[in-house]
Design a protein around this motif. Structure first.
Motif, PDB file in Angstrom:
ATOM      1  N   ILE A  14       0.830  -0.985  -0.087  1.00  0.00           N
ATOM      2  CA  ILE A  14      -0.070   0.019  -0.028  1.00  0.00           C
ATOM      3  C   ILE A  14       1.125   1.206  -0.043  1.00  0.00           C
ATOM      4  CG2 ILE A  14      -1.894   1.288   1.226  1.00  0.00           C
ATOM      5  CD1 ILE A  14      -1.342  -2.280   2.317  1.00  0.00           C
ATOM      6  N   VAL A  15       1.021   2.046  -1.027  1.00  0.00           N
ATOM      7  CA  VAL A  15       1.835   3.138  -1.282  1.00  0.00           C
ATOM      8  C   VAL A  15       0.979   4.332  -0.838  1.00  0.00           C
ATOM      9  CG1 VAL A  15       3.334   4.367  -2.684  1.00  0.00           C
ATOM     10  CG2 VAL A  15       3.329   1.934  -2.901  1.00  0.00           C
ATOM     11  N   VAL A  16       1.649   5.339  -0.084  1.00  0.00           N
ATOM     12  CA  VAL A  16       1.229   6.541   0.008  1.00  0.00           C
ATOM     13  C   VAL A  16       2.084   7.541  -0.457  1.00  0.00           C
ATOM     14  CG1 VAL A  16       0.238   8.223   1.698  1.00  0.00           C
ATOM     15  CG2 VAL A  16       0.136   5.917   2.302  1.00  0.00           C
ATOM     16  N   THR A  17       1.624   8.381  -1.402  1.00  0.00           N
ATOM     17  CA  THR A  17       2.584   9.255  -2.133  1.00  0.00           C
ATOM     18  C   THR A  17       1.849  10.688  -2.607  1.00  0.00           C
ATOM     19  OG1 THR A  17       4.334   9.515  -4.088  1.00  0.00           O
ATOM     20  CG2 THR A  17       2.038   8.126  -4.225  1.00  0.00           C
ATOM     21  N   ARG A  18       2.441  11.417  -3.223  1.00  0.00           N
ATOM     22  CA  ARG A  18       1.593  12.553  -3.643  1.00  0.00           C
ATOM     23  C   ARG A  18       1.454  12.497  -5.232  1.00  0.00           C
ATOM     24  NH1 ARG A  18       5.260  17.872  -5.428  1.00  0.00           N
ATOM     25  NH2 ARG A  18       3.376  17.570  -7.130  1.00  0.00           N
ATOM     26  N   ILE A  76      -7.488   7.273  -4.458  1.00  0.00           N
ATOM     27  CA  ILE A  76      -7.057   5.882  -4.062  1.00  0.00           C
ATOM     28  C   ILE A  76      -7.222   4.940  -5.394  1.00  0.00           C
ATOM     29  CG2 ILE A  76      -7.477   3.646  -2.823  1.00  0.00           C
ATOM     30  CD1 ILE A  76      -8.383   5.546  -0.373  1.00  0.00           C
ATOM     31  N   ILE A  77      -6.117   4.507  -5.769  1.00  0.00           N
ATOM     32  CA  ILE A  77      -6.003   3.242  -6.900  1.00  0.00           C
ATOM     33  C   ILE A  77      -5.696   2.029  -6.516  1.00  0.00           C
ATOM     34  CG2 ILE A  77      -4.858   3.077  -9.058  1.00  0.00           C
ATOM     35  CD1 ILE A  77      -3.823   5.901  -9.011  1.00  0.00           C
ATOM     36  N   THR A  78      -6.757   1.022  -6.768  1.00  0.00           N
ATOM     37  CA  THR A  78      -6.509  -0.478  -6.417  1.00  0.00           C
ATOM     38  C   THR A  78      -6.283  -1.126  -7.765  1.00  0.00           C
ATOM     39  OG1 THR A  78      -7.824  -0.074  -4.688  1.00  0.00           O
ATOM     40  CG2 THR A  78      -7.309  -2.356  -5.287  1.00  0.00           C
ATOM     41  N   ASN A  79      -5.318  -2.105  -7.979  1.00  0.00           N
ATOM     42  CA  ASN A  79      -5.141  -2.919  -9.038  1.00  0.00           C
ATOM     43  C   ASN A  79      -4.489  -4.003  -8.590  1.00  0.00           C
ATOM     44  OD1 ASN A  79      -2.518  -2.521  -8.702  1.00  0.00           O
ATOM     45  ND2 ASN A  79      -2.565  -0.651 -10.297  1.00  0.00           N
ATOM     46  N   ASN A  80      -4.101  -5.005  -9.688  1.00  0.00           N
ATOM     47  CA  ASN A  80      -3.415  -6.331  -9.376  1.00  0.00           C
ATOM     48  C   ASN A  80      -2.206  -6.171  -8.574  1.00  0.00           C
ATOM     49  OD1 ASN A  80      -5.477  -7.504 -10.482  1.00  0.00           O
ATOM     50  ND2 ASN A  80      -4.192  -7.529 -12.641  1.00  0.00           N
ATOM     51  N   ILE A 129      -2.295   5.394  -2.795  1.00  0.00           N
ATOM     52  CA  ILE A 129      -2.970   6.563  -1.923  1.00  0.00           C
ATOM     53  C   ILE A 129      -2.233   7.744  -2.583  1.00  0.00           C
ATOM     54  CG2 ILE A 129      -3.814   7.592  -0.095  1.00  0.00           C
ATOM     55  CD1 ILE A 129      -3.775   4.793   1.293  1.00  0.00           C
ATOM     56  N   LYS A 130      -2.826   8.612  -3.209  1.00  0.00           N
ATOM     57  CA  LYS A 130      -2.164   9.847  -3.791  1.00  0.00           C
ATOM     58  C   LYS A 130      -2.813  10.851  -3.224  1.00  0.00           C
ATOM     59  CE  LYS A 130      -0.522   7.918  -8.194  1.00  0.00           C
ATOM     60  NZ  LYS A 130      -0.544   8.287  -9.607  1.00  0.00           N
ATOM     61  N   VAL A 131      -2.239  11.820  -2.491  1.00  0.00           N
ATOM     62  CA  VAL A 131      -2.477  13.164  -1.738  1.00  0.00           C
ATOM     63  C   VAL A 131      -1.939  14.220  -2.733  1.00  0.00           C
ATOM     64  CG1 VAL A 131      -2.458  12.085   0.329  1.00  0.00           C
ATOM     65  CG2 VAL A 131      -0.348  13.220  -0.459  1.00  0.00           C
ATOM     66  N   PRO A 132      -2.698  15.331  -2.559  1.00  0.00           N
ATOM     67  CA  PRO A 132      -2.404  16.569  -3.381  1.00  0.00           C
ATOM     68  C   PRO A 132      -1.091  17.231  -2.888  1.00  0.00           C
ATOM     69  CG  PRO A 132      -4.336  16.914  -2.136  1.00  0.00           C
ATOM     70  CD  PRO A 132      -3.930  15.382  -1.975  1.00  0.00           C
ATOM     71  N   TYR A 133      -0.415  18.115  -3.641  1.00  0.00           N
ATOM     72  CA  TYR A 133       0.543  18.943  -2.969  1.00  0.00           C
ATOM     73  C   TYR A 133       0.036  20.307  -3.421  1.00  0.00           C
ATOM     74  CZ  TYR A 133       4.882  21.462  -2.687  1.00  0.00           C
ATOM     75  OH  TYR A 133       5.903  22.480  -2.261  1.00  0.00           O
ATOM     76  N   THR A 134       0.376  21.196  -2.294  1.00  0.00           N
ATOM     77  CA  THR A 134      -0.108  22.704  -2.665  1.00  0.00           C
ATOM     78  C   THR A 134       1.320  23.682  -2.708  1.00  0.00           C
ATOM     79  OG1 THR A 134      -2.223  22.529  -1.720  1.00  0.00           O
ATOM     80  CG2 THR A 134      -1.313  24.769  -1.519  1.00  0.00           C
TER      81      THR A 134
END
Length: 430
Positions: A37-41, A64-68, A73-78
């Motif tokens: 489970i990757v948390v990135t921007r 949140i993108i789920t695939n094989n 999980i991508k968060v916005p950058y300001t």
């Protein structure tokens, strides 16, 4: 299947080399019995390399993108105020004020979240852990603020964590050369944070073995493993059928050139070669280097004698770059034995089977890789560089190609290195 929460700032579509490391884990963990489970921007693919870091994300909400492969999980950058100054006025105006802002943020982001422009990674990870269980947290730096997040999340949720060092932090060779206030901040202020995060880590992984003794010096109880960077097999495949060009001997270079790299040793060796063979069909190909104007000027101003034998090009996409590597007869690496940073391009050079010339022998990890793979010439000075160029050129004149006897390189694929990390994780009873 064990679940691993990966904290990563750099991640595709951002094209920096730092993003390839966690992406390889995301892509290959599941085939090795781990669920990532990757948390990135959010990174916008159409931004160029330099602007990507300072422009606000086009997507303004968490996705949140789920695939094989797993979950991203991508968060916005300001953009920060400093970022907006650059966007609106360029890099030449308000430089002193921007340096003050950068310095303040750099110093205060570790003790205070309000100064941390990456804290949305922490917030998203915390929100995920509120409703989901994971077996391990893996934070890759830099930015090393992610190590802080792993430490805090582990403390709150009682989940073990592993820290990844793509390069060193306070013990990186160039940081050890600092002086004045920068040295004090590095050796005492930031090291206090680094020591705290190391002290609770289940184990620590590095991409360069030479960093390990230095990390041990900070916290002797640290359990250390090494997972190299590597080449991406799918990227390399596109160039494997391309043959060396035979009209002119070409030695190619791509990648960041640092001020401390021993570039002049190579140029002096090349100068000696040109003095010996002034009519040589010879080109130094600086591939994608025109976005580094200071370093390009450094090379071109070394000696006017060399100018007719140097070509440069703008930044290019990976496929075009790999194709040019294959067209070249030899490939070049710059390093410095006093400041040890393992150049990532060496991994891409190896499977393409072009003879490699190193300027100069780092007497550390690059030397080990060159020896293990029999990749080419690990030169100690300009004389050795001259003789290496001469030997390759004479072979080229005779055969139209430069042969390579590289071996044992498959261990350095991203896929095999991801498996190595997965094996380390499975050995621990999380």
């Amino acid at each position: 299947m064990k679940k691993v929460l990966i904290l990563a700032w750099d991640f595709p579509p951002y094209t920096a080399i730092g993003g390839a490391r966690p992406f390889s884990w995301y892509k290959h963990f599941k085939e090795n019995g781990l669920e990532p489970i990757v948390v990135t921007r959010h990174w916008d693919a159409d931004n160029n390399y330099k602007d990507a870091y300072i422009k606000s994300s086009l997507i303004k909400t968490k996705s949140i993108i789920t695939n094989n492969y797993g979950i991203i999980i991508k968060v916005p950058y300001t953009s920060s105020f400093r970022d907006r100054l650059i966007i609106n006025y360029g890099y030449n105006r308000f430089s002193l004020f921007r340096k003050f802002l950068s310095f303040s943020q750099f110093i205060l982001s570790f003790p205070f979240f309000c100064f941390d422009n990456k804290k949305k990674i922490f917030t998203a990870a915390k929100a995920f852990l509120k409703n989901h269980e994971v077996d391990l947290i893996l934070a890759t730096g830099e930015p090393f603020i992610l190590h802080k997040y792993a430490y805090l999340l582990s403390k709150k949720h009682n989940i073990p964590y592993v820290l990844d060092y793509r390069d060193g932090w306070t013990t990186r060779d160039d940081n050890l050369e600092l002086s004045g206030i920068k040295k004090i901040l590095n050796n005492f202020y930031f090291r206090s944070f680094e020591r705290k995060y190391l002290s609770k880590a289940k184990f620590v992984i590095t991409s360069n073995p030479f960093e390990q003794p230095k990390l041990k010096s900070i916290f002797p109880g640290t359990i250390l493993k090494n997972v190299f960077n590597g080449y991406v097999e799918d990227e390399i495949k596109c160039g494997k059928k391309i043959k060396q060009l035979s009209d002119t001997f070409r030695i190619g270079y791509a990648g960041t050139i640092y001020s401390f790299n021993r570039v002049e040793d190579y140029l002096e060796g090349m100068r000696k070669f040109i003095l010996k063979y002034p009519k040589a069909k010879f080109k130094l190909m600086l591939l994608g280097i025109e976005n580094q104007p200071v370093q390009l000027k450094r090379i071109k101003e070394f000696d006017p004698l060399l100018l007719p034998f140097i070509e440069s090009s703008p930044r290019m996409n990976k496929k075009d770059l790999i194709n040019w590597f294959c067209k070249c007869n030899s490939l070049l690496v710059f390093t410095n034995p006093k400041i040890k940073l393992l150049p990532s391009k060496i991994y891409e050079y190896l499977p393409l089977k072009r003879k490699v010339l190193v300027s100069v022998n780092d007497k550390a990890d690059l030397k080990m890789i060159m020896d293990v793979t029999n990749a080419g010439y690990n030169c100690n000075n300009s004389n050795e560089i001259y003789y290496a160029l001469k030997e390759m050129y004479l072979e080229f004149i005779k055969k139209g190609v430069v042969s390579s006897s590289v071996k044992n390189y498959k261990q350095f694929s991203r896929k095999n290195q991801a498996k190595k990390l997965a094996d380390f994780i499975h050995r621990y009873n999380f």
